[in-house]
Each structure stands twice: as C-alpha cells, then as structure tokens.
Enzyme design. Sequence first.
Site, PDB file in Angstrom:
ATOM      1  CE1 TYR A 117      -4.189   1.919   0.336  1.00 47.44           C
ATOM      2  CE2 TYR A 117      -3.010   3.227   2.125  1.00 47.44           C
ATOM      3  CZ  TYR A 117      -4.020   2.744   1.365  1.00 47.44           C
ATOM      4  OH  TYR A 117      -5.077   3.872   1.210  1.00 47.44           O
ATOM      5  CB  SER A 142       1.088  -5.374   2.638  1.00 46.96           C
ATOM      6  OG  SER A 142       0.203  -4.266   3.320  1.00 46.96           O
ATOM      7  CD  GLN A 143      -2.290  -1.760  -2.455  1.00 46.09           C
ATOM      8  OE1 GLN A 143      -3.092  -0.919  -2.255  1.00 46.09           O
ATOM      9  NE2 GLN A 143      -1.077  -1.288  -3.175  1.00 46.09           N
ATOM     10  CG  ASP A 190       0.773  -7.626  10.280  1.00 42.01           C
ATOM     11  OD1 ASP A 190       0.419  -6.540  10.554  1.00 42.01           O
ATOM     12  OD2 ASP A 190       0.890  -8.130   9.148  1.00 42.01           O
ATOM     13  CG  HIS A 214       2.323  -5.011   7.743  1.00 43.78           C
ATOM     14  ND1 HIS A 214       1.489  -6.202   7.469  1.00 43.78           N
ATOM     15  CD2 HIS A 214       2.372  -4.342   6.671  1.00 43.78           C
ATOM     16  CE1 HIS A 214       0.937  -6.065   6.349  1.00 43.78           C
ATOM     17  NE2 HIS A 214       1.431  -4.896   5.787  1.00 43.78           N
TER      18      HIS A 214
END
Length: 321
Positions: A90, A185-186, A271, A300
């Site tokens: 992201y 992540s994204q 996370d 994360h």
Amino acid sequence: MPHFDLTGDTLRSYRPHLEVPQDLREFWDRSLSESPTGEATFETVDIGIDLIDTHDVTFPGFGGAPIKGWLRTPASATGPLPAVVEYVGYGGGRGLPHENLLWAAAGYAHFMMDTRGQGSTWSVGNTPDPATSGAPAHPGFMTDGILDPTTYYYRRLFVDAVRAVDAVLGHPLVDAEHIAVAGGSQGGGLAIAASALHGDVNYAMIDVPFLCDFPRATSIAPGNPYGEIVRYLKNHRDSVETVFRTLAYFDGAILGRLTSADSVWSVALMDETCPPSTVYAAYNWYEGPKSIVEYPFNDHEGGEAFHDRIRLDWLKARTGR
C-alpha cells in the site's frame, strides 16, 4: 508489543462466516470483459548492471488505461523462463529500475507492476489513476468509490493485476506453464485476486496479506489502512451496510475460494496492520494447495529476507529453476 489477536488453535482454525455476493463471478467476468487484453510494450533500459536485462513495460489495464511495470530477466536469457508477477504494498509503486533484482538473479522473468495512483509514500511509481470516482472519500485509497463495487478503487486495481499476468504471458521469454504471482500486504491481497481471476496462474506467494476479512479487520486493526474505512464510516453512519456489501467483492477471504493455484503464505503474529486472524481467515478459505509460515514475534514486516529464502526454495521445487 503483545500478541493482541487470537492465538493457538483458535487462530489457526479461524474461518469466519462472510456473505459471498451471489453475482461474485459474474461481477468479475464482466469487469474483465470490459477491459480486454491488449498488447504490452517492452522498452530496454540500461540500469548499469550487466547481469540483468530490464524493460520498461506499458500495458493496458482497467478501461485500457496505460499501466507501467518493470520486466527483469537474466542477461541474454533464451527462455523459456518461469515468471514471477509481483504486486506492491500500500502506497508504493514499482520503484526504480535497478531495485528488486532477487527473482531475476535467481533465473526468473520478474515483472513488478506499478500501482495506479500510488507510488508517493515509500517507493516511487509512474502510473496515474484517471478513473477516480469523484465521490467523497477519506484521504487514501480505501474509500474511493466505496459505495458501489463498480466504482470502487480496487476494482480498477484488481483488473490491472490480472492484465499484468496477460502482459507477462505475451513476452516471448516467458514459460506459460510456470506463472507465479507474489506480494506482501496490499501486494498479497492482489496476488490472491490475480490467482482467483486469471486461470493461467499456477503459483501464489502471499505474505501478510491486506484486503482480507474486512469486517474483523476494521474492528481490531488499530491503524491504517483499515482505519481509513473506520474514519469514513464514523462520518457516513448511514453507509455501513452499503460499504461492507461493496467490500465483499474484494475480500481475499472470499476471492480465494475461486482459485486452485498452489500457494505459500506467511503471517506475523504481532502484525497490527494486517492482524493475523484476518490472514488466517483468507488462508483457511483458500481453495488451492497451501502452506503457511508463522513469524511469532514480528509485526507487519513479516519474515523479510528470512522468508525470501523460503520462497526461493518453494518456487524452485515447483519450477526446477
């Protein structure tokens, strides 16, 4: 930081009930048909490193909009090469041409897709998003067009992710029998989507994925990006049902039920950005073959270089590279 989420067997068996849109497959078939595959262009770039060939790629994404990417291959490779299509976390973009050389150095064709509208937070990007909804939204990307799945930002980005696979398949060096998608992540959420929506994806490497189990994520994640949705709904109190109805079309814990791609996952048990229960929600609903690696004391950042070695060995075992 503490383990703030579910733990032990409760975490590992977490499989929430999520409302699956009745027209889920039709929605995505229609979205892809409205953005047909087009020809990608590959322009050679000199990055000052003789062992890697790099190409500046432009391909048509959602609505035919030009999307950028980097294709990197071992220098003077003759192919066919297994390919890794990677998506960015992201706020990030495809980065600079001399970055992210791991997969090409390992003998793969590596495509790093740029992320429309992003690329000004922690890595640079070059792709604008000409199709913003124009509706009120919280700063960021999570609520742009969120009142209707046809206008939601991630509809455009998911279609881009699928068309990135098509762009790679169109390159003469690429082995169409060995296509992997990857991201953290994204990027992990996009890898789930691409594996679900493109029938030629064979492997998926999914790390600390975002965009999973939205109902729980927005209830327990203490910060952004899920917090953007929370703050939007704090103001738009009358839109809660509408928002979560939209998000169901983009939830990795729902889309993963459409895929058969072999997969390896990672989850970080501390996370706070993508809580581990939301990762396990997607993992446990994922229909393809799967394994997962836990990092008990990581946030994360997940496994980072330690997990890179696991992914390299995992993909080598499947492609022989």
